[in-house]
Design a protein around this motif. Structure first.
Motif, short mmCIF file in Angstrom:
data_model
loop_
_atom_site.label_atom_id
_atom_site.label_comp_id
_atom_site.label_asym_id
_atom_site.label_seq_id
_atom_site.Cartn_x
_atom_site.Cartn_y
_atom_site.Cartn_z
N TYR A 12 -5.33 -1.96 -11.82
CA TYR A 12 -5.99 -0.91 -11.03
C TYR A 12 -7.49 -0.93 -11.31
CZ TYR A 12 -1.24 0.86 -10.43
OH TYR A 12 0.09 0.99 -10.13
N HIS A 43 -7.48 -0.54 -4.15
CA HIS A 43 -6.03 -0.60 -4.11
C HIS A 43 -5.53 -1.48 -5.27
CE1 HIS A 43 -2.03 -0.59 -2.55
NE2 HIS A 43 -2.03 -1.92 -2.36
N TYR A 84 0.82 -1.21 0.00
CA TYR A 84 0.00 0.00 0.00
C TYR A 84 0.86 1.26 0.00
CZ TYR A 84 -3.47 3.42 1.47
OH TYR A 84 -4.28 4.51 1.54
#
Length: 758
Positions: A257, A262, A188
């Motif tokens: 994506y 995320h 992340y």
């Protein structure tokens, strides 16, 4: 349509060149292809092994770091009670291993200590996060430092509610109570692909303290495989057993994506590489759950181009990953395919050259063949003419001798007549042998298979040479093994030819002493279910001049001669030892010689014959006897057609006393007129005559018989041509029977009796 021989040879030769060229090109191509395919497979195996080793060595420090932390914790060196020491140790590991993005520890009470490379305030800085619990009071401290280690910001964050005990890595490690590796995912904080390893920690009393984790960025794996030299268009990639792409030469293609979500790893079936997708699908496994235990090779075709691929699992089961490698076949076989056109061009050039050369060779061969055929025809014509010209007077000589033997002669006269008859028969056999030589050399010679008396054959040969031996003062001895059967079946003429040649040479080259002929049995088979046969050894020994050692090896070669310098010696004559060797071979044996100059020679050969029933009188030579003719119910008319006055007189005397009318004709024209005026019951027809020969006369008689609806008259062809072709031609034009000169009285009267009274 018949193709000329020279063109057949030429195009056959060219075709052979084409076939050989095709075989060579095909063999070379297949061999090269096999070698290169094996080489390509070896390359993929080596790359896979190297990549797996490199990847595992890249990940292994994280495992070592966790094990080291466990040891330090068990000895109270690194504990949550001393957070500064723990954080210092974590940063030490980050400095040692650039692939580590963060190291952290989550305690059993919910405390958390982390050292990370990702500083939101400075890209290359460091970030520390410490969550402490004191008397149910929670504090969260965040520290930002530069790459050089200087403090950028230090702050508390009461709003941070992070609890490590809720994280999957913590829960899985605690549950399994062992070192675990999470499936790859996109971090992340950094947005890079990575993997986390976690391990539970216990104190020395075995109490659970918490879980230590290490985040590892694996984007370097993509960089690594992008630098691999596989082939011009070959590529490698790493895929997890869940179907996620972990590493790919173009790292941007391994992330997906979605709006508001995320980033995640790209699935193999989503990868923007149709060849990699097809390579994976060629394995036949589900794309989201496959387990490969051993390396696998596969081939597939995409848009008309063929590819080869290999997949190999990581050797360490903790990383459930597989490396895939593919390369187009043209990357290593393209040059061979391109060279195929060149090879075809070379082959065509070779064919053109071969055709030109073949035409040249064919022309030469055709010329040589035509010359050989002309020479062979000339030779055959010469032998045929010679046979006819010699057999005709021999017939008269032998016939006159046979008639003379029937008159009142004293003992000496009978012996002289017997010698003359034996010599005449020998000459007759020699004439046949001349034709045999030609047939042997052309491969057309066939042995006879008639019954004969061995003793009679040997006695006749002895009689032929007894006078020559006496004239030279030599002793001629003959010894026959008592165990040797005398009644045999085979070619007695061939046997006599060999023995006569050897005895003739022995007497010729022996000035004084002994010439001996020995016959010995060396083998026999008597079995009810098989043909009985006997193997005999014949040897001719003399006390003559002998043969030098340097000439023994070539003695049986064609045209070989043995001539010593002793005055009075002459060259070896007769059929020749080379012909003897051929004859002996046909008789199923071998011939050899032992000799020393001045001490004489011994020629010995073996031969095989079948056993036969009794033939003729046991110990007496054959004599000419009259064939009794049974009185006929009515007198028959016989016409003898013969242009040679001697043979006409001889045959007339042979047939004297028969109860039939015998007329003669000296030509074919006269014979035809006589037969048409008053048909005969039997015609004895000479074949070789001037004017209308025997063939033409016979054809005319058969034509008139058809026109006048006459029954066919028996026509016996009498010829001096002892050839298979002559015999076949006589029967073809309508002859009833065929006999060869010279004829004995018994033979002629027997043939007449056969066709008139039989």
């Amino acid at each position: 349509m018949r193709i000329p021989t020279k063109f057949g040879l030429t195009f056959g030769f060219a075709g052979l060149i084409c076939v050989l060229s095709f075989i060579i090109i095909l063999s070379s191509t297949l061999s090269s292809k096999m070698v290169l395919q094996q080489h390509a497979r070896t390359i993929m195996e080596n790359i896979a092994s190297y990549t797996i080793d490199k990847s595992q060595s890249f990940l292994d420090p994280a495992r070592k770091a966790t094990y080291l932390t466990i040891g330090l914790s068990e000895n109270d060196i690194v504990t949550s009670q001393d957070p500064h020491s723990m954080i210092a140790y974590f940063y030490e590991q980050l400095y040692l291993y650039p692939q580590f993005s963060g190291i952290y520890f989550g305690s059993a009470t919910g405390e958390f200590f982390m050292a990370s490379r990702y500083n939101l305030l400075e890209t290359t800085g460091f970030f520390t996060k410490i969550i402490r619990l004191h008397k149910s009071k929670r504090s969260v401290q965040k520290i930002y430092k530069s790459a050089a280690g200087t403090l950028i910001r230090k702050q508390s964050d009461p709003s941070d509610r992070f609890d490590p005990r809720t994280r999957p890595w913590y829960q899985e490690a605690k549950k399994r109570n062992e070192l675990i590796w999470t499936p790859p995912y996109v971090f992340y904080t950094s947005g890079k692909p990575g993997i986390t390893t976690a391990n539970p920690i216990y104190d020395k009393e075995g109490h659970f303290l918490g879980v230590i984790g290490v985040d590892i960025e694996i984007d370097e794996l993509s960089t690594f495989i992008s630098k691999l030299k596989i082939s011009a268009h070959g590529r490698a990639f790493i895929v997890s057993h869940e179907g996620d792409i972990i590493a790919y030469p173009d790292i941007d293609k391994i992330k997906q994506y979605a709006s508001g979500e995320h980033a995640r790893l790209t699935k193999i079936i989503e990868l923007d590489d149709a060849i990699a997708r097809e390579a994976f699908l060629s394995l036949g496994f589900p794309h989201d759950n496959f387990k490969l235990r051993t390396p696998a090779f596969t081939s597939f075709t995409l848009e008309g181009e063929k590819y080869n691929a290999m997949f190999a699992p990581f050797s360490d089961a903790q990383w459930a990953w597989t490396i895939g490698i593919y390369m187009p076949e043209d990357d290593y076989l393209g040059e061979i395919k391109k060279n195929g056109f060149f090879n075809i061009g070379v082959s065509l050039a070779a064919v053109i050259i071969a055709v030109a050369f073949g035409l040249y060779i064919a022309r030469k061969l055709q010329t040589a063949r035509e010359r050989a055929e002309v020479a062979d025809r000339a030779k055959s014509q010469f032998l045929t003419r010679m046979s006819h010209e010699i057999r005709t007077p021999i017939n008269a000589i032998l016939g006159a001798g046979e008639l003379l033997a029937e008159t009142g002669l004293d003992q000496d006269q009978q012996e002289y007549v017997s010698i003359s008859q034996n010599a005449g028969e020998h000459l007759r056999d020699l004439v046949g042998s001349v034709l045999d030589i030609s047939r042997i050399e052309s491969g057309h010679f066939k042995l006879k298979n008639d019954p004969f008396d061995l003793h009679t054959v040997i006695q006749n040969i002895q009689a032929v040479f007894s006078q020559d031996a006496r004239d030279k003062g030599l002793e001629l001895t003959v010894l026959i093994d008592p165990k040797a059967p005398r009644h045999l079946t085979g070619d007695a003429t061939a046997l006599k030819q060999v023995l006569i040649n050897l005895l003739s040479n022995a007497i010729k080259f022996t000035p004084a002493g002994v010439v001996a002929l020995h016959v010995e049995m060396i083998g026999r088979r008597d079995k009810p279910t098989l043909q009985d046969w006997v193997s005999l050894n014949f040897s001719v020994s003399d006390t003559g001049i002998g043969i030098s050692a340097n000439k023994l090896n070539s003695l049986f070669d064609r045209d070989a001669r043995e001539k010593e310098s002793t005055p009075g010696n002459s060259e070896q004559t007769g059929l020749g030892l080379a012909i003897c060797r051929h004859m002996v071979t046909l008789l199923g044996g071998e011939i050899h010689v032992t000799s020393e100059p001045g001490s004489g020679s011994t020629f010995a050969f073996s031969a095989q014959f079948a056993l036969a029933s009794r033939v003729g009188a046991p110990n007496e030579p054959e004599k000419a006897t009259s064939c009794p003719i049974q009185p006929s119910a009515e007198e028959k008319r016989i016409l003898l057609v013969e242009d040679d006055e001697r043979n006409m007189l001889l045959f007339t005397l042979f047939l004297k006393g028969l109860p039939h009318t015998l007329n003669t004709a000296a030509s074919g024209e006269l014979a035809l007129l006589q037969h048409l005026e008053h048909p005969y019951d039997l015609i004895l027809m000479d074949i070789e005559m001037p004017g209308m020969n025997g063939y033409q006369t016979i054809e005319s008689i058969r034509e008139h018989e058809k026109l006048m609806d006459w029954p066919p008259v028996s026509i016996i062809a009498i010829s001096a041509h002892a050839t298979k072709e002559t015999r076949e031609h006589c029967f073809l034009i309508g002859c009833t029977d065929y006999v060869v000169k010279p004829l004995t009285k018994e033979e002629l009267r027997g043939i007449v009796s056969k066709h008139l009274e039989g």
